[in-house]
Motif scaffolding. Structure first.
Motif, PDB file in Angstrom:
ATOM      1  N   HIS A  24       0.993  -1.144  -0.046  1.00 31.11           N
ATOM      2  CA  HIS A  24      -0.083   0.062   0.049  1.00 31.11           C
ATOM      3  C   HIS A  24       0.774   1.367  -0.027  1.00 31.11           C
ATOM      4  CE1 HIS A  24      -3.819  -2.302   1.948  1.00 31.11           C
ATOM      5  NE2 HIS A  24      -3.540  -2.324   0.536  1.00 31.11           N
ATOM      6  N   ALA A  25       1.900   1.211   0.836  1.00 26.87           N
ATOM      7  CA  ALA A  25       2.873   2.617   0.741  1.00 26.87           C
ATOM      8  C   ALA A  25       3.464   2.745  -0.319  1.00 26.87           C
ATOM      9  CB  ALA A  25       3.975   2.173   1.969  1.00 26.87           C
ATOM     10  N   ILE A  26       3.715   1.849  -1.403  1.00 29.25           N
ATOM     11  CA  ILE A  26       4.275   2.296  -2.700  1.00 29.25           C
ATOM     12  C   ILE A  26       3.084   2.113  -3.885  1.00 29.25           C
ATOM     13  CG2 ILE A  26       6.576   1.285  -1.993  1.00 29.25           C
ATOM     14  CD1 ILE A  26       5.906  -1.409  -3.700  1.00 29.25           C
ATOM     15  N   ASN A  27       1.787   2.400  -3.334  1.00 28.57           N
ATOM     16  CA  ASN A  27       0.827   2.451  -4.450  1.00 28.57           C
ATOM     17  C   ASN A  27       0.411   1.340  -5.091  1.00 28.57           C
ATOM     18  OD1 ASN A  27      -1.258   4.111  -5.657  1.00 28.57           O
ATOM     19  ND2 ASN A  27       0.067   4.403  -7.358  1.00 28.57           N
ATOM     20  N   GLY A  28       0.432   0.322  -4.300  1.00 27.53           N
ATOM     21  CA  GLY A  28       0.032  -1.084  -4.874  1.00 27.53           C
ATOM     22  C   GLY A  28      -0.651  -1.787  -3.785  1.00 27.53           C
ATOM     23  N   ASP A  29      -0.841  -3.221  -4.009  1.00 28.67           N
ATOM     24  CA  ASP A  29      -1.474  -4.289  -3.109  1.00 28.67           C
ATOM     25  C   ASP A  29      -0.496  -5.376  -3.488  1.00 28.67           C
ATOM     26  OD1 ASP A  29      -3.031  -5.549  -1.363  1.00 28.67           O
ATOM     27  OD2 ASP A  29      -4.805  -4.434  -2.297  1.00 28.67           O
ATOM     28  N   LEU A  30      -1.028  -6.489  -2.702  1.00 25.32           N
ATOM     29  CA  LEU A  30      -0.334  -7.861  -2.933  1.00 25.32           C
ATOM     30  C   LEU A  30      -0.772  -8.400  -4.446  1.00 25.32           C
ATOM     31  CD1 LEU A  30      -0.389  -9.500   0.719  1.00 25.32           C
ATOM     32  CD2 LEU A  30       1.649  -8.873  -0.537  1.00 25.32           C
TER      33      LEU A  30
ATOM     34  N   VAL B 247       1.037 -13.680  -1.758  1.00 24.51           N
ATOM     35  CA  VAL B 247       0.198 -13.221  -2.764  1.00 24.51           C
ATOM     36  C   VAL B 247      -1.219 -12.753  -2.019  1.00 24.51           C
ATOM     37  CG1 VAL B 247       1.319 -14.508  -4.729  1.00 24.51           C
ATOM     38  CG2 VAL B 247      -0.757 -15.132  -3.727  1.00 24.51           C
ATOM     39  N   GLY B 248      -1.817 -11.900  -2.819  1.00 29.70           N
ATOM     40  CA  GLY B 248      -3.094 -11.182  -2.238  1.00 29.70           C
ATOM     41  C   GLY B 248      -4.224 -12.196  -2.042  1.00 29.70           C
ATOM     42  N   ALA B 249      -4.177 -13.223  -1.239  1.00 26.76           N
ATOM     43  CA  ALA B 249      -5.171 -14.147  -1.144  1.00 26.76           C
ATOM     44  C   ALA B 249      -5.124 -14.491   0.235  1.00 26.76           C
ATOM     45  CB  ALA B 249      -5.438 -15.284  -1.876  1.00 26.76           C
ATOM     46  N   ARG B 250      -6.439 -14.351   0.883  1.00 27.98           N
ATOM     47  CA  ARG B 250      -6.525 -15.005   2.382  1.00 27.98           C
ATOM     48  C   ARG B 250      -8.186 -15.443   2.674  1.00 27.98           C
ATOM     49  NH1 ARG B 250      -5.260 -10.782   7.285  1.00 27.98           N
ATOM     50  NH2 ARG B 250      -5.497 -12.587   9.130  1.00 27.98           N
ATOM     51  N   ALA B 251      -7.940 -16.698   3.616  1.00 25.41           N
ATOM     52  CA  ALA B 251      -9.054 -17.636   3.817  1.00 25.41           C
ATOM     53  C   ALA B 251     -10.158 -16.677   4.395  1.00 25.41           C
ATOM     54  CB  ALA B 251      -8.736 -18.581   4.875  1.00 25.41           C
ATOM     55  N   GLN B 252     -11.342 -16.601   4.054  1.00 26.12           N
ATOM     56  CA  GLN B 252     -12.538 -15.752   4.984  1.00 26.12           C
ATOM     57  C   GLN B 252     -13.215 -16.910   5.858  1.00 26.12           C
ATOM     58  OE1 GLN B 252     -12.681 -12.378   4.330  1.00 26.12           O
ATOM     59  NE2 GLN B 252     -10.749 -12.901   3.037  1.00 26.12           N
ATOM     60  N   VAL B 253     -13.494 -17.944   5.140  1.00 29.05           N
ATOM     61  CA  VAL B 253     -14.116 -19.211   6.121  1.00 29.05           C
ATOM     62  C   VAL B 253     -13.243 -20.276   5.806  1.00 29.05           C
ATOM     63  CG1 VAL B 253     -16.281 -17.669   6.453  1.00 29.05           C
ATOM     64  CG2 VAL B 253     -15.747 -19.456   4.455  1.00 29.05           C
ATOM     65  N   LYS B 254     -13.480 -21.378   6.221  1.00 30.51           N
ATOM     66  CA  LYS B 254     -12.786 -22.486   6.097  1.00 30.51           C
ATOM     67  C   LYS B 254     -13.062 -23.091   4.755  1.00 30.51           C
ATOM     68  CE  LYS B 254     -12.064 -27.218   7.749  1.00 30.51           C
ATOM     69  NZ  LYS B 254     -12.637 -28.473   8.788  1.00 30.51           N
ATOM     70  N   GLY B 255     -12.162 -23.080   3.829  1.00 28.66           N
ATOM     71  CA  GLY B 255     -12.311 -23.764   2.510  1.00 28.66           C
ATOM     72  C   GLY B 255     -12.483 -22.602   1.451  1.00 28.66           C
TER      73      GLY B 255
ATOM     74  N   GLN C 156     -10.203 -15.471  -0.733  1.00 23.40           N
ATOM     75  CA  GLN C 156     -10.711 -14.524  -1.512  1.00 23.40           C
ATOM     76  C   GLN C 156      -9.450 -13.276  -1.923  1.00 23.40           C
ATOM     77  OE1 GLN C 156     -12.951 -11.051   0.360  1.00 23.40           O
ATOM     78  NE2 GLN C 156     -14.742 -12.016  -0.656  1.00 23.40           N
ATOM     79  N   TRP C 157      -9.315 -12.986  -3.027  1.00 24.89           N
ATOM     80  CA  TRP C 157      -8.387 -11.959  -3.341  1.00 24.89           C
ATOM     81  C   TRP C 157      -8.724 -10.535  -2.540  1.00 24.89           C
ATOM     82  CZ3 TRP C 157      -4.418 -14.096  -5.125  1.00 24.89           C
ATOM     83  CH2 TRP C 157      -4.482 -15.294  -6.408  1.00 24.89           C
ATOM     84  N   VAL C 158      -7.629  -9.880  -2.532  1.00 25.47           N
ATOM     85  CA  VAL C 158      -7.642  -8.362  -2.059  1.00 25.47           C
ATOM     86  C   VAL C 158      -8.721  -7.613  -2.702  1.00 25.47           C
ATOM     87  CG1 VAL C 158      -5.480  -8.712  -0.921  1.00 25.47           C
ATOM     88  CG2 VAL C 158      -5.676  -7.918  -3.194  1.00 25.47           C
ATOM     89  N   THR C 159      -8.906  -8.100  -4.016  1.00 28.16           N
ATOM     90  CA  THR C 159      -9.721  -7.416  -4.742  1.00 28.16           C
ATOM     91  C   THR C 159     -11.388  -7.681  -4.456  1.00 28.16           C
ATOM     92  OG1 THR C 159      -9.983  -9.269  -6.454  1.00 28.16           O
ATOM     93  CG2 THR C 159      -8.362  -7.059  -6.559  1.00 28.16           C
ATOM     94  N   GLY C 160     -11.617  -8.670  -3.492  1.00 29.06           N
ATOM     95  CA  GLY C 160     -12.734  -9.106  -2.961  1.00 29.06           C
ATOM     96  C   GLY C 160     -13.499 -10.179  -3.997  1.00 29.06           C
ATOM     97  N   ASP C 161     -12.571 -10.548  -5.113  1.00 23.19           N
ATOM     98  CA  ASP C 161     -13.138 -11.763  -5.918  1.00 23.19           C
ATOM     99  C   ASP C 161     -12.937 -13.125  -5.365  1.00 23.19           C
ATOM    100  OD1 ASP C 161     -14.076  -9.989  -7.953  1.00 23.19           O
ATOM    101  OD2 ASP C 161     -12.238  -9.712  -8.567  1.00 23.19           O
ATOM    102  N   PRO C 162     -13.583 -14.124  -5.475  1.00 19.51           N
ATOM    103  CA  PRO C 162     -13.111 -15.412  -4.786  1.00 19.51           C
ATOM    104  C   PRO C 162     -12.081 -15.911  -5.738  1.00 19.51           C
ATOM    105  CG  PRO C 162     -15.230 -15.370  -6.290  1.00 19.51           C
ATOM    106  CD  PRO C 162     -15.006 -13.970  -6.315  1.00 19.51           C
ATOM    107  N   VAL C 163     -11.176 -16.650  -4.979  1.00 18.29           N
ATOM    108  CA  VAL C 163     -10.313 -17.739  -5.683  1.00 18.29           C
ATOM    109  C   VAL C 163     -10.739 -18.883  -6.353  1.00 18.29           C
ATOM    110  CG1 VAL C 163      -7.834 -18.708  -5.376  1.00 18.29           C
ATOM    111  CG2 VAL C 163      -8.535 -16.463  -3.856  1.00 18.29           C
ATOM    112  N   LEU C 164     -10.802 -18.500  -7.502  1.00 17.89           N
ATOM    113  CA  LEU C 164     -11.476 -19.790  -8.302  1.00 17.89           C
ATOM    114  C   LEU C 164     -10.420 -20.508  -8.999  1.00 17.89           C
ATOM    115  CD1 LEU C 164     -14.590 -17.606 -10.019  1.00 17.89           C
ATOM    116  CD2 LEU C 164     -14.363 -19.075  -8.071  1.00 17.89           C
ATOM    117  N   HIS C 165      -9.519 -19.980  -9.445  1.00 20.49           N
ATOM    118  CA  HIS C 165      -8.240 -20.646 -10.295  1.00 20.49           C
ATOM    119  C   HIS C 165      -7.061 -20.396  -9.513  1.00 20.49           C
ATOM    120  CE1 HIS C 165     -11.047 -21.031 -13.618  1.00 20.49           C
ATOM    121  NE2 HIS C 165     -11.256 -19.464 -13.386  1.00 20.49           N
ATOM    122  N   MET C 166      -6.418 -21.697  -9.034  1.00 21.22           N
ATOM    123  CA  MET C 166      -5.174 -21.467  -8.487  1.00 21.22           C
ATOM    124  C   MET C 166      -4.442 -22.792  -8.388  1.00 21.22           C
ATOM    125  SD  MET C 166      -3.451 -19.440  -6.624  1.00 21.22           S
ATOM    126  CE  MET C 166      -4.180 -18.414  -5.233  1.00 21.22           C
ATOM    127  N   THR C 167      -3.000 -23.093  -8.490  1.00 26.83           N
ATOM    128  CA  THR C 167      -2.493 -24.145  -8.619  1.00 26.83           C
ATOM    129  C   THR C 167      -2.105 -24.492  -7.086  1.00 26.83           C
ATOM    130  OG1 THR C 167      -1.494 -23.709 -10.645  1.00 26.83           O
ATOM    131  CG2 THR C 167      -0.710 -25.659  -9.425  1.00 26.83           C
TER     132      THR C 167
END
Length: 290
Positions: A194-200, A228-236, A239-250
């Motif tokens: 955030h301090a360098i005008n960005g996000d994870l 990277v910019g994704a965090r668990a909201q509830v078990k399993g 969500q990305w920091v943009t608010g979008d769900p993580v649908l594609h991930m390896t």
């Protein structure tokens, strides 16, 4: 593995000497002065042939020092045009180019673009090779073969495409990313971004993941992991920091079941994504805000 990647990009100043002519090696119209001194016009692109023997990493470093990248040819037409130019100008039998093998056995250019195991470009199929870097060689019609990054060869660079990203950022698939090799928690990493005008960094698709993995491997980013910019909201549910769900991930172990974890790209797991305690520490990848 970092040692191997280091070997690919060389110390030699590997730029093709450019004249101020208005056409390239094949007569294609090129804006006068579009290639800097030391680079040659070949089918509208600027290449440089080195004259010193360096490791793969040495070649990478040398190209970067000249604001260039290790050479790649993503189409047969580019490969054939470059081969003809080298036939007339190359003085060495072997030249480094920017191909690298990922942990899953697939090959990519240092740009992150896929490098297909085409029999027309390879001297023999690289499938199953124990070597992780590629070299273009003068014999056998300039086809490629895999070799060890600690070998020494002459370097082949191409002028880096103009980047929209500021200094200290890498352009990866149209986005400006900054890799921070300072360990911090996920929240601390996000505050720094955030301090360098960005996000994870967000990885919206499997294609983006593969391109990023290839680029990180080529850059020697193998000592992570990186937040990277994704965090668990509830078990399993991540969500990305943009608010979008993580649908594609390896994910390394299918989809994680943590209810309080944060996501990392882990070079030690073939750049797959792992979840870890958000209070643990890791490096981080920031993405510049649009």
């Amino acid at each position: 593995m970092a040692h191997l990647i280091t070997v690919l990009f060389g110390l030699a100043g590997v730029c093709l000497a450019s004249t101020a002519s208005s056409s390239d090696f094949y007569g294609h119209h090129v804006r006068r002065g579009s290639c800097p001194p030391g680079f040659h016009h070949v089918q509208g692109r600027c290449y440089s042939l080195g004259d010193e023997y360096v490791t793969w990493q040495g070649c990478w470093d040398s190209c970067k020092d000249n604001k260039a990248e290790m050479a790649s040819f993503e189409t047969m037409e580019e490969h054939q045009a470059l081969s003809q130019f080298m036939l007339a100008n190359a003085k060495s039998a072997f030249y480094w180019v920017g191909g690298v093998m990922l942990d899953d056995g697939s090959w990519r250019w240092v740009s992150g673009a896929p490098l297909a195991p085409s029999t027309m470009q390879w001297y023999h199929s690289p499938a199953g090779s124990l070597f992780r870097q590629s070299v273009i060689f003068r014999l056998e019609d300039f086809r490629m073969k895999p070799t060890h990054g600690s070998d020494v060869n002459v370097c082949l660079c191409e002028m880096a495409k103009s980047s929209k990203c500021p200094a200290k950022y890498e352009e990866v698939n149209g986005r400006c990313l900054r890799f921070r090799e300072v360990e911090s928690t996920w929240e601390e990493a996000r505050d720094w971004c955030h301090a360098i005008n960005g996000d994870l960094a967000v990885i919206p698709s499997l294609k983006d993941h593969d391109v990023m993995a290839g680029r990180m491997l080529a850059m020697g980013k193998e000592t992570g992991p990186y937040w990277v910019g994704a965090r668990a909201q509830v078990k399993g549910y991540y969500q990305w920091v943009t608010g979008d769900p993580v649908l594609h991930m390896t994910w390394k172990d299918n989809f994680p079941q943590s209810s309080d974890g944060c996501a990392q790209m882990d070079p030690w797991s073939g750049f797959s994504t792992t979840d870890a305690s958000c209070s643990s520490t890791a490096y981080s990848i920031c993405q510049l805000r649009a």
